[in-house]
Design a protein around this motif. Structure first.
Motif, mmCIF file in Angstrom:
data_model
loop_
_atom_site.group_PDB
_atom_site.id
_atom_site.type_symbol
_atom_site.label_atom_id
_atom_site.label_comp_id
_atom_site.label_asym_id
_atom_site.label_seq_id
_atom_site.Cartn_x
_atom_site.Cartn_y
_atom_site.Cartn_z
ATOM 1 N N LEU A 158 0.833 -1.207 0.000
ATOM 2 C CA LEU A 158 0.000 0.000 0.000
ATOM 3 C C LEU A 158 0.866 1.255 0.000
ATOM 4 C CD1 LEU A 158 -2.757 -1.059 2.568
ATOM 5 C CD2 LEU A 158 -2.843 -1.203 0.069
ATOM 6 N N ARG A 159 1.953 1.223 0.770
ATOM 7 C CA ARG A 159 2.874 2.354 0.777
ATOM 8 C C ARG A 159 3.459 2.586 -0.613
ATOM 9 N NH1 ARG A 159 8.291 0.660 2.903
ATOM 10 N NH2 ARG A 159 8.349 0.015 0.724
ATOM 11 N N ASN A 160 3.856 1.528 -1.279
ATOM 12 C CA ASN A 160 4.443 1.656 -2.613
ATOM 13 C C ASN A 160 3.445 2.170 -3.639
ATOM 14 O OD1 ASN A 160 6.953 0.754 -1.730
ATOM 15 N ND2 ASN A 160 6.497 -1.394 -2.165
ATOM 16 N N LEU A 161 2.154 2.021 -3.335
ATOM 17 C CA LEU A 161 1.112 2.517 -4.234
ATOM 18 C C LEU A 161 0.652 3.926 -3.862
ATOM 19 C CD1 LEU A 161 -1.018 -0.728 -4.694
ATOM 20 C CD2 LEU A 161 0.294 0.465 -6.464
ATOM 21 N N GLY A 162 1.302 4.532 -2.873
ATOM 22 C CA GLY A 162 1.008 5.929 -2.572
ATOM 23 C C GLY A 162 0.412 6.222 -1.214
ATOM 24 N N LEU A 163 0.085 5.171 -0.436
ATOM 25 C CA LEU A 163 -0.444 5.424 0.906
ATOM 26 C C LEU A 163 0.682 5.962 1.783
ATOM 27 C CD1 LEU A 163 -2.887 5.293 2.790
ATOM 28 C CD2 LEU A 163 -2.174 3.001 3.461
ATOM 29 N N GLY A 164 0.626 7.255 2.089
ATOM 30 C CA GLY A 164 1.754 7.898 2.737
ATOM 31 C C GLY A 164 1.603 8.159 4.214
ATOM 32 N N ILE A 165 0.342 8.195 4.708
ATOM 33 C CA ILE A 165 0.142 8.518 6.118
ATOM 34 C C ILE A 165 -1.132 7.871 6.643
ATOM 35 C CG2 ILE A 165 -1.094 10.686 5.616
ATOM 36 C CD1 ILE A 165 0.350 11.870 8.125
ATOM 37 N N ALA A 166 -1.059 7.390 7.876
ATOM 38 C CA ALA A 166 -2.216 6.826 8.569
ATOM 39 C C ALA A 166 -2.453 7.625 9.838
ATOM 40 C CB ALA A 166 -1.979 5.354 8.909
ATOM 41 N N TYR A 167 -3.714 7.878 10.155
ATOM 42 C CA TYR A 167 -4.098 8.617 11.349
ATOM 43 C C TYR A 167 -4.761 7.655 12.333
ATOM 44 C CZ TYR A 167 -3.522 12.685 8.267
ATOM 45 O OH TYR A 167 -3.021 13.631 7.402
ATOM 46 N N MET A 168 -4.182 7.549 13.526
ATOM 47 C CA MET A 168 -4.680 6.599 14.520
ATOM 48 C C MET A 168 -5.045 7.323 15.807
ATOM 49 S SD MET A 168 -2.857 3.087 15.931
ATOM 50 C CE MET A 168 -1.770 3.804 17.171
ATOM 51 N N GLY A 169 -6.227 7.046 16.315
ATOM 52 C CA GLY A 169 -6.659 7.629 17.574
ATOM 53 C C GLY A 169 -6.212 6.782 18.752
ATOM 54 N N LEU A 170 -5.201 7.239 19.476
ATOM 55 C CA LEU A 170 -4.769 6.564 20.695
ATOM 56 C C LEU A 170 -5.655 6.988 21.859
ATOM 57 C CD1 LEU A 170 -2.752 5.034 22.565
ATOM 58 C CD2 LEU A 170 -1.325 7.098 22.538
ATOM 59 N N GLU A 171 -5.897 8.278 21.967
ATOM 60 C CA GLU A 171 -6.690 8.919 23.020
ATOM 61 C C GLU A 171 -5.962 8.864 24.366
ATOM 62 O OE1 GLU A 171 -8.422 10.042 20.906
ATOM 63 O OE2 GLU A 171 -9.199 8.469 19.640
ATOM 64 N N SER A 172 -5.571 7.670 24.805
ATOM 65 C CA SER A 172 -4.886 7.518 26.093
ATOM 66 C C SER A 172 -3.978 6.301 26.060
ATOM 67 C CB SER A 172 -5.911 7.356 27.223
ATOM 68 O OG SER A 172 -5.264 7.111 28.467
ATOM 69 N N GLY A 173 -2.908 6.364 26.851
ATOM 70 C CA GLY A 173 -2.045 5.200 27.017
ATOM 71 C C GLY A 173 -2.363 4.440 28.287
ATOM 72 N N ASP A 174 -3.382 4.890 29.006
ATOM 73 C CA ASP A 174 -3.794 4.275 30.266
ATOM 74 C C ASP A 174 -4.857 3.225 29.998
ATOM 75 O OD1 ASP A 174 -4.446 3.766 32.956
ATOM 76 O OD2 ASP A 174 -5.907 5.411 32.985
ATOM 77 N N ASP A 175 -4.571 1.981 30.322
ATOM 78 C CA ASP A 175 -5.494 0.890 30.018
ATOM 79 C C ASP A 175 -6.844 1.041 30.707
ATOM 80 O OD1 ASP A 175 -3.835 -0.441 28.248
ATOM 81 O OD2 ASP A 175 -2.878 -1.635 29.809
ATOM 82 N N VAL A 176 -6.856 1.557 31.928
ATOM 83 C CA VAL A 176 -8.120 1.763 32.641
ATOM 84 C C VAL A 176 -8.991 2.767 31.892
ATOM 85 C CG1 VAL A 176 -9.166 2.630 34.773
ATOM 86 C CG2 VAL A 176 -7.153 1.152 34.891
ATOM 87 N N THR A 177 -8.365 3.820 31.409
ATOM 88 C CA THR A 177 -9.100 4.841 30.653
ATOM 89 C C THR A 177 -9.565 4.299 29.301
ATOM 90 O OG1 THR A 177 -7.873 6.625 31.743
ATOM 91 C CG2 THR A 177 -8.946 7.156 29.650
ATOM 92 N N LEU A 178 -8.701 3.555 28.626
ATOM 93 C CA LEU A 178 -9.084 2.970 27.332
ATOM 94 C C LEU A 178 -10.294 2.065 27.473
ATOM 95 C CD1 LEU A 178 -5.552 2.156 25.862
ATOM 96 C CD2 LEU A 178 -7.173 3.849 24.981
ATOM 97 N N GLN A 179 -10.337 1.303 28.544
ATOM 98 C CA GLN A 179 -11.485 0.428 28.776
ATOM 99 C C GLN A 179 -12.732 1.245 29.101
ATOM 100 O OE1 GLN A 179 -10.914 -2.500 31.871
ATOM 101 N NE2 GLN A 179 -12.684 -3.708 31.230
ATOM 102 N N ALA A 180 -12.570 2.308 29.882
ATOM 103 C CA ALA A 180 -13.706 3.135 30.284
ATOM 104 C C ALA A 180 -14.367 3.827 29.089
ATOM 105 C CB ALA A 180 -13.258 4.174 31.312
ATOM 106 N N ILE A 181 -13.567 4.211 28.096
ATOM 107 C CA ILE A 181 -14.123 4.909 26.932
ATOM 108 C C ILE A 181 -14.474 3.949 25.798
ATOM 109 C CG2 ILE A 181 -12.944 7.051 27.500
ATOM 110 C CD1 ILE A 181 -10.909 6.455 25.303
ATOM 111 N N ASN A 182 -14.316 2.646 26.060
ATOM 112 C CA ASN A 182 -14.691 1.609 25.092
ATOM 113 C C ASN A 182 -13.928 1.747 23.781
ATOM 114 O OD1 ASN A 182 -16.039 -0.714 24.386
ATOM 115 N ND2 ASN A 182 -17.946 0.297 23.818
ATOM 116 N N LYS A 183 -12.616 1.935 23.909
ATOM 117 C CA LYS A 183 -11.786 2.145 22.727
ATOM 118 C C LYS A 183 -11.593 0.867 21.912
ATOM 119 C CE LYS A 183 -9.281 4.644 20.022
ATOM 120 N NZ LYS A 183 -9.882 5.692 19.191
ATOM 121 N N GLY A 184 -11.728 -0.285 22.563
ATOM 122 C CA GLY A 184 -11.586 -1.537 21.829
ATOM 123 C C GLY A 184 -10.157 -2.002 21.673
#
Length: 291
Positions: free
Chosen positions: A120-146
């Motif tokens: 995909l990169r070789n075909l032009g996909l240059g950037i991906a945007y990822m929502g981390l929101e938090s690095g805290d596992d308790v918070t990630l679970q609370a907001i249902n980040k998956g």
């Protein structure tokens, strides 16, 4: 004739002048407690004929835009053959496009092999945007980040190793006051481990008709004030080490716009935040903030 858009269309701020090519509707996860961007859109993959017709339209009418963004919430989840077909058509019919961007989450990244991501990169996909929101596992679970922090690190590194640039968003205020420091420190830890090219810090703004908004109305969620948001940003930046990346907090939601190149600008930026906390720099008025 115009391009085919179904439902609400969203894109990162840095894609403001990009061609917006909608290849999916909605979001494949669509369960985060703070977000209602795609609540009215059922996730689906659009018909190839519609997508190819939109690329043909762009070939005629979008000749001055050299970037393209694949909408909606998680276009990377498309089967590899379909993504390859789309990117190949973009390369053939829009040869002036120098970069294609896409939203991604840990689920969609996990489904792609390292070799597929490199294709995909070789075909032009240059950037991906990822929502981390938090690095805290308790918070990630609370907001249902998956996802948890370990998976975030694993998938973030996977994208980076494929040669696709990575832009990560984090959310100030999402952990309430009780876990604010933990959220800030753990988010810095995860960002350091992934070492993305870009970090974008947003300040939480509650959106009506979301579970988090409903919790706030019931008095079950504490929304940080401006000073508390800045304290969290200070701690987060203090715990973030990037080898060669940008740490931005210049989104419309933020009280104090910052734009730092790390590691060079880290000390000066922390001093700026400190001065704001001391009342020496005016913050953005509440009425001027936006999503």
């Amino acid at each position: 004739m115009t391009m085919d858009y179904q439902g609400n269309i969203f894109r990162p701020p840095s894609e403001a002048y990009s061609i917006l090519l909608q290849v999916t509707t909605g979001c494949s996860h669509n369960k985060c407690t703070f977000c209602r961007m795609y609540k009215e859109s059922r996730f689906s993959i659009k018909n190839d004929d519609i997508i190819m017709a939109d690329i043909d339209f762009a070939a005629q009418h979008c000749r001055h835009q050299n970037r393209l963004f694949l909408c909606d919430g998680d276009a990377l989840i498309l089967p590899q053959k379909r993504l390859v077909k789309i990117l190949s058509a973009i390369r053939e019919k829009l040869p002036w496009v120098t970069r294609v961007g896409v939203y991604a989450n840990t689920k969609s990244i996990r489904r792609k092999s390292r070799e597929e991501l490199e294709e995909l990169r070789n075909l032009g996909l240059g950037i991906a945007y990822m929502g981390l929101e938090s690095g805290d596992d308790v918070t990630l679970q609370a907001i249902n980040k998956g996802s948890d922090s370990a998976r975030m690190i694993e998938m973030g590194k996977k994208i980076r190793k494929s040669g696709i640039k990575l832009s990560i968003t984090v959310l100030l205020g999402i952990a309430q006051k009780i876990r604010s420091r933990i959220h800030a420190e753990e988010t810095g830890r995860v960002l350091t481990a992934i070492d993305p090219e870009y970090v974008g810090a947003l300040s939480l703004m509650l959106t009506p008709e979301t579970p988090l908004y409903n919790s706030w109305q019931k008095g079950e969620f504490y929304l940080l004030n401006a000073a508390e948001m800045l304290e969290e940003l200070f701690i987060m930046l203090d715990n973030t080490e990037l080898s060669d990346g940008y740490f931005h907090a210049n989104h419309a939601s933020n009280y104090l716009p910052i734009k730092a190149k790390l590691p060079a600008d880290k000390a000066a930026t922390m001093e700026l935040i400190s001065r704001a906390l001391q009342g020496k720099i005016n913050l953005k008025p509440e009425a001027m903030r936006g999503l």
